[in-house]
Scaffold this motif. Structure first.
Motif, PDB file in Angstrom:
ATOM      1  N   ALA A  98       4.494  -6.390 -13.640  1.00  0.00           N
ATOM      2  CA  ALA A  98       3.597  -5.465 -14.344  1.00  0.00           C
ATOM      3  C   ALA A  98       4.257  -4.100 -14.352  1.00  0.00           C
ATOM      4  O   ALA A  98       5.132  -3.811 -13.522  1.00  0.00           O
ATOM      5  N   THR A  99       3.842  -3.231 -15.264  1.00  0.00           N
ATOM      6  CA  THR A  99       4.458  -1.908 -15.402  1.00  0.00           C
ATOM      7  C   THR A  99       3.371  -0.841 -15.454  1.00  0.00           C
ATOM      8  O   THR A  99       2.402  -0.968 -16.205  1.00  0.00           O
ATOM      9  N   LEU A 100       3.506   0.184 -14.640  1.00  0.00           N
ATOM     10  CA  LEU A 100       2.650   1.370 -14.685  1.00  0.00           C
ATOM     11  C   LEU A 100       3.549   2.544 -15.018  1.00  0.00           C
ATOM     12  O   LEU A 100       4.434   2.896 -14.247  1.00  0.00           O
ATOM     13  N   THR A 101       3.349   3.149 -16.184  1.00  0.00           N
ATOM     14  CA  THR A 101       4.202   4.247 -16.651  1.00  0.00           C
ATOM     15  C   THR A 101       3.379   5.521 -16.739  1.00  0.00           C
ATOM     16  O   THR A 101       2.333   5.547 -17.386  1.00  0.00           O
ATOM     17  N   LEU A 102       3.853   6.575 -16.082  1.00  0.00           N
ATOM     18  CA  LEU A 102       3.207   7.887 -16.139  1.00  0.00           C
ATOM     19  C   LEU A 102       4.172   8.860 -16.804  1.00  0.00           C
ATOM     20  O   LEU A 102       5.365   8.875 -16.510  1.00  0.00           O
ATOM     21  N   ALA A 103       3.622   9.662 -17.700  1.00  0.00           N
ATOM     22  CA  ALA A 103       4.449  10.661 -18.379  1.00  0.00           C
ATOM     23  C   ALA A 103       4.887  11.738 -17.394  1.00  0.00           C
ATOM     24  O   ALA A 103       4.225  11.990 -16.380  1.00  0.00           O
ATOM     25  N   ASN A 104       6.000  12.357 -17.697  1.00  0.00           N
ATOM     26  CA  ASN A 104       6.528  13.409 -16.842  1.00  0.00           C
ATOM     27  C   ASN A 104       5.512  14.549 -16.691  1.00  0.00           C
ATOM     28  O   ASN A 104       4.998  15.072 -17.670  1.00  0.00           O
ATOM     29  N   SER A 122       0.858  -1.185   0.000  1.00  0.00           N
ATOM     30  CA  SER A 122       0.000   0.000   0.000  1.00  0.00           C
ATOM     31  C   SER A 122       0.892   1.232   0.000  1.00  0.00           C
ATOM     32  O   SER A 122       1.993   1.205   0.526  1.00  0.00           O
ATOM     33  N   VAL A 123       0.383   2.302  -0.607  1.00  0.00           N
ATOM     34  CA  VAL A 123       1.052   3.589  -0.626  1.00  0.00           C
ATOM     35  C   VAL A 123       0.036   4.656  -0.250  1.00  0.00           C
ATOM     36  O   VAL A 123      -0.944   4.857  -0.959  1.00  0.00           O
ATOM     37  N   ASN A 124       0.257   5.312   0.899  1.00  0.00           N
ATOM     38  CA  ASN A 124      -0.652   6.369   1.352  1.00  0.00           C
ATOM     39  C   ASN A 124      -2.104   5.872   1.353  1.00  0.00           C
ATOM     40  O   ASN A 124      -2.995   6.490   0.793  1.00  0.00           O
ATOM     41  N   LYS A 125      -2.336   4.704   1.997  1.00  0.00           N
ATOM     42  CA  LYS A 125      -3.651   4.081   2.166  1.00  0.00           C
ATOM     43  C   LYS A 125      -4.199   3.472   0.889  1.00  0.00           C
ATOM     44  O   LYS A 125      -5.347   3.013   0.856  1.00  0.00           O
ATOM     45  N   VAL A 126      -3.428   3.473  -0.202  1.00  0.00           N
ATOM     46  CA  VAL A 126      -3.879   2.876  -1.460  1.00  0.00           C
ATOM     47  C   VAL A 126      -3.331   1.458  -1.530  1.00  0.00           C
ATOM     48  O   VAL A 126      -2.113   1.255  -1.537  1.00  0.00           O
ATOM     49  N   ALA A 127      -4.236   0.459  -1.549  1.00  0.00           N
ATOM     50  CA  ALA A 127      -3.804  -0.935  -1.601  1.00  0.00           C
ATOM     51  C   ALA A 127      -3.272  -1.275  -2.988  1.00  0.00           C
ATOM     52  O   ALA A 127      -3.807  -0.837  -4.001  1.00  0.00           O
ATOM     53  N   ILE A 128      -2.196  -2.048  -3.007  1.00  0.00           N
ATOM     54  CA  ILE A 128      -1.577  -2.474  -4.260  1.00  0.00           C
ATOM     55  C   ILE A 128      -1.568  -4.000  -4.288  1.00  0.00           C
ATOM     56  O   ILE A 128      -1.063  -4.647  -3.360  1.00  0.00           O
ATOM     57  N   THR A 129      -2.170  -4.572  -5.319  1.00  0.00           N
ATOM     58  CA  THR A 129      -2.174  -6.024  -5.484  1.00  0.00           C
ATOM     59  C   THR A 129      -1.009  -6.423  -6.364  1.00  0.00           C
ATOM     60  O   THR A 129      -0.907  -5.992  -7.513  1.00  0.00           O
TER      61      THR A 129
END
Length: 519
Positions: A206-212, A193-200
């Motif tokens: 897996a890859t999560l890519t966010l643009a700058n 989890s990150v800041n109360k956000v659960a991560i499975t």
């Protein structure tokens, strides 16, 4: 002592006369108080027999078998300077006066709990500083690493970062609970989890890519699932919008564009209508009637009611005898431009003033200090103009530099391929590109260097060639590492064609820009 020895002494016996040979009786004294029969005196049994004052001359007294008391220090010989004073008054000052190889001043020091005033203890072989205070950090502690003394004196985040040699990042010291991190690189995290956000966690990866500079945000308390069956690229529209579902009725609040050129409307039960866009440049608009009506096909015969047909884009067959009545409006002839009570419609399709004399026709009033400009293209009409001219709409061309212009004629930047030379060796694999624009003696340059394999490169700098040589002055530029976000200093070296990056020789992408003067 001989038997006939005589001691003259002022003595008054208080003892009675008896026949005791070991004592001195009054009848044994003559008128000069001279003791006789001294050979019978026992000198070891009665100290009171020698309590009177006597003067001894040139005598040696054995200290091993005698007890000496009340010996005046002034009568002692062989003492060092000031020793007699210390024997008479054993103070710290008197002891310091007689000692000749002492160090320091003040009171005599004993081992237990002494108080020392500004001592120099040298290099002790051992010591316990449990209760020591006032030790200066900068000069009193040796063996510290660079920057450690400054941190011990002022424990700030900046001083700690200076003292540490293998840190990563910059800014404030981070503790475990609720830290605020600025653009961190987390690497491969294993948190759930990150800041109360659960991560499975995925089964493998897996890859999560966010643009700058981008933001991914949701609203509402419902779940959203994105499902893909193959590699998919979806581009979301700019602004705030709602995605339309394919199996529900949707309300479109703006024009929609279909790249295929076709739009098919399926019937409620069967059949459908396909609308094809023309395969020509430009765009067309199909406007439905405001009321319930029927669209007509262009290849069929239909009756149009209350319709306006634009003759500019249609071929109209008009019968003057039966289809035209009344007077033709003036605005239908050259839009009425130049039509007045003193003009007529001429055969060259213009309104003209009959030939004759007269002044140029102008407005009824004018602006003081204003300009008079032609009204139209006839050369006969003028109109009033303000006293200033709008540069944006009424002046064309490039304003000279001498008149305050930049000298930029609006041309595009020029691309070029720079050469790359590390301080020593060479890179195995890299990609480099550059763009520049020159205005007078000023050159604007932007370069992008992507080093993927260092090869034999060494040293601490990289030279990227410039499109034009610099003047005899070194000009700083702006550079940064796009992977880490760290600043990478770069300068346009004076009198060369080099843009020098200060590098730590890691495989990364560097972007730099500089504005410099040419000879």
């Amino acid at each position: 002592m001989p038997n006939d020895a005589r001691i003259v002494h002022n003595f008054v016996s208080t003892k009675p006369t008896r026949s005791d040979p070991t004592r001195i009786y009054g009848e044994q004294w003559n008128e000069d108080h001279v003791i006789t029969g001294l050979e019978q005196v026992d000198n070891t049994s009665d100290a009171t027999k020698w309590a009177a004052t006597a003067t001894l001359t040139n005598k040696s007294i054995d200290g091993a078998t005698n007890t000496l008391t009340n010996v005046p220090t002034a009568s002692l010989s062989g003492l060092s300077a000031n020793m007699a004073a210390w024997l008479a008054s054993a103070s710290s000052a008197n002891l310091r006066a007689t000692v000749t190889d002492e160090t320091g001043t003040g009171s005599l020091v004993f081992a237990t709990s002494p108080t020392l005033v500004t001592p120099d203890i040298g290099t002790p072989s051992a010591g316990v500083l449990t209760n020591a205070t006032g030790l200066p950090v900068s000069t009193g502690i040796s063996g510290l690493g660079a920057g450690v003394a400054a941190f011990l004196a002022t424990p700030s985040s900046a001083n700690l970062a200076t003292a540490i040699t293998n840190e990563t990042g910059s800014g404030s010291l981070v503790f475990a609970t609720s830290p605020t991190l600025v653009t961190p690189t987390l690497g491969v995290a294993t948190a759930t989890s990150v800041n109360k956000v659960a991560i499975t966690a995925p089964v493998t990866s897996a890859t999560l890519t966010l643009a700058n500079g981008s933001t991914l945000a949701t609203s509402g308390a419902f779940s959203a699932t994105l499902t893909s069956t193959a590699t998919t690229n979806a581009t979301l529209p700019a602004g705030t919008h709602t995605l339309a579902g394919l199996d529900v009725i949707q309300v479109w609040n703006a024009n929609q564009s279909f790249a295929s050129g076709q739009f098919t409307l399926n019937g409620a039960t069967s059949g459908g209508v396909t609308i094809n866009a023309p395969a020509v440049a430009g765009s067309n608009t199909l406007t439905a009637p405001a009321a319930t009506d029927t669209l007509v096909a262009r290849a069929t015969t239909d009756t149009l009611t209350n319709k306006t047909i634009n003759g500019a884009s249609n071929t109209l067959t008009v019968r003057l005898a039966s289809d035209v009545t009344g007077n033709l409006p003036v605005t239908n002839l050259n839009s009425g431009t130049g039509a007045s009570s003193s003009t007529f419609w001429r055969g060259d399709q213009t309104w003209a003033t009959p030939a004759g004399g007269g002044d140029v026709v102008g407005p009824a009033s004018a602006t003081a200090n204003g300009f008079a400009v032609f009204n139209g293209t006839t050369g006969k009409l003028i109109k009033d103009h303000a006293a200033t001219i709008a540069l944006g709409s009424e002046v064309s061309g490039t304003l000279p530099v001498a008149n305050g212009g930049t000298g930029d004629t609006g041309t595009s930047w020029t691309t070029y391929t720079p050469t790359v030379a590390p301080a020593s060796g060479s890179y195995t694999t890299f990609i480099v590109s550059g763009r520049y624009k020159q205005i007078g003696k000023t050159v604007f340059v932007s370069v992008n260097l992507n080093v993927t394999s260092l090869g034999t490169a060494g040293g601490g700098s990289v030279n990227v060639s410039l499109p034009v040589s610099t003047a005899a002055v070194t000009t700083p530029g702006n550079g940064y590492n796009t992977n880490t976000g760290f600043v990478v200093p770069c300068v346009a070296v004076a009198g060369t064609s080099n843009l020098a990056f200060v590098s730590t020789l890691v495989a990364n992408i560097w972007v730099g820009s500089v504005t410099y003067e040419i000879p």
